[in-house]
Structure formats: C-alpha cells, structure tokens
Design a protein around this motif. Sequence first.
Motif: not given
Length: 306
Positions: A221-223, A238-239, A184-187
């Motif tokens: 971040r680890s995921f 994005q997280l 996608p363009l954004q996740l």
Amino acid sequence: MPIAPPQMPRSLLLATDLGARCDRALERALDLARRWQAQLVVVSVLPPLEQHELSEELFGQADWGPSLGPLQYAQRRLQRDLGELAAGVEVSLRLEQGAVGPAIARVAQETGCGLVITGLARDAIFEQPRLGSTVTWLARHSEVPVLLVRNRAHQAYRSMVLANDHSAHCQHALHTALELFGEPLQLSLVHALELPRAGLLTTPYTQLEEQARRQAEQDGRSFLAGCRIDDALRQRTQLVSDDGEPARVVSRYARDHDSDLVVIGTHGRSTLSHLLLGSDAQRLLAQAQTDTLLVRRPAAATDKAE
C-alpha cells in the motif's frame, strides 16, 4: 499525481536471430511501430566473417559457384520476412557482427531507439548464442527497456503484472511501462514473500507467514501510494503476495491470470534483485509464458537511491 500521457518512442529496435520464434517479436514490433508511428530498426548480429571464410576454405565452393555470404543471406531473409507485413512502416535494416548484446545496445544508442524488442530462439545456420543470454546481458547494460515477446500481437497490453519488491527500482519499472503502453485495464503488483527455511525457525511457520503477509500488504500500500498513477487505476490495482521463489511466483500468477505483460526492474532490495543476474533469470525466461518488459534503472538514479 497521475502519470503523464504515454511517451511513445520515435524509433524501435527489433533484435532478431532470424529464427522462427522471433516471428512473434516481429509481429509485436510492427504493431507498436504502427501504433506509435515510429521507425523500426531491424538488427541481426552475425558471427565474425572469419568463421564463414574458414568454412569456405574447408568445404570449398559448390558446383554452381560461390555461395551466398552470411551478410547477403541474412539481408535476403530479413527482406523476405518483412515483406508486405511492413507496409506503412518505415524500416531500417542493420546487419552487425561480433558480440550480440553489445552490438544491439550500440545500434539502439546510435539510432535513438526507445525500446528493444526481441524473442527467444536460436538459428542453427548461424549458431548464435541463445537470446536468453543476450537478454540477460541487455538487462544489465541496456540504457533502454527490453521487451521480450512470447505471444502473438492480438491486441494492446490490457493487463500488467509488476514483479514487486517495493523498491524504487520497481517503481521506475512500473512508470516506464505505463509511459510506453498506457494504463492497462488491470494492474497486479506481485510480491514473493521471503521466509526463513524450516530448519532455522524458532517461531511457528504459520505465524511467520501471517506476519510476512501483513507486512507485504502494508509495504504494498505504501508502494502504491508513492506511484504516479491515476486514481482510477490505483483503485483497480491488485496487491498479491505468495510464498516462494520470485520467478516461480511471478510466472505462475501471470500464467494463471492470463496476463498480457510482466514488468520487471532489473535491480531491487530483495532476492528479486538477482532475478536477472543469475540462475533466476534463466528460470524466469524458461518458465514465463507472457511477454516481459525488462527495465534497468539509470545508474545515476540507482546511485542516488542507494
């Protein structure tokens, strides 16, 4: 390591109860079938024939002669609903009877479908159970992903939201979504913080919340580092974390950001593991205003992970 190119199924299954709100699922199913050059298997599950026969005995025949049976009526409605919309798509119609979820899963297996597509509705004529309960059953038992459609198929899915508890189950769900629909363009990876109730606190709430957010950032971040995605997609992922019940956090984020698709693994480590196994499932199905992909991790992989 970047994820492999999208693995487009050769067959899709549309489960419909013939209600009006399943029209959007029909639109999306036809759109995907054209994009993927796949066969579309349209399935409607009817009540047992004995119910119709009992109705005929109680009310008798109309003055103009025998009424259409449920099979004939359902066949007519399916053909009418498809009409010219299905031009250029290979369509197979299946009418089943019995329990809805098992019938859908059985047909999907028999026809080799790689995705089950459905909507939320109820047809007063056939008095079928709500597809919400059927979707919950499929989330537990279906061997293939289930796409619950709520919106019109204006475009391909450009923005995805993963309901994330940082587990291997969520990672599998994300990989499945990307294999099906492409990058996608954004996740957005959305995580619901798990904080103790106020009555159990021995540390100030603000301090606990800050600790939980830092841990969620680290785990996120680890995921993400362990996901098989392209570096460009990784950079624009994005997280997101927020305090609250998972269904509320995920559905609110997706609504506020006008997301196209929510992706959910049906098992996991935290309270998210019960998202599709109890009351949280009904809350999500009721609250979410976004198409939702439900992915059940294969039993062998689940056993190995645990």
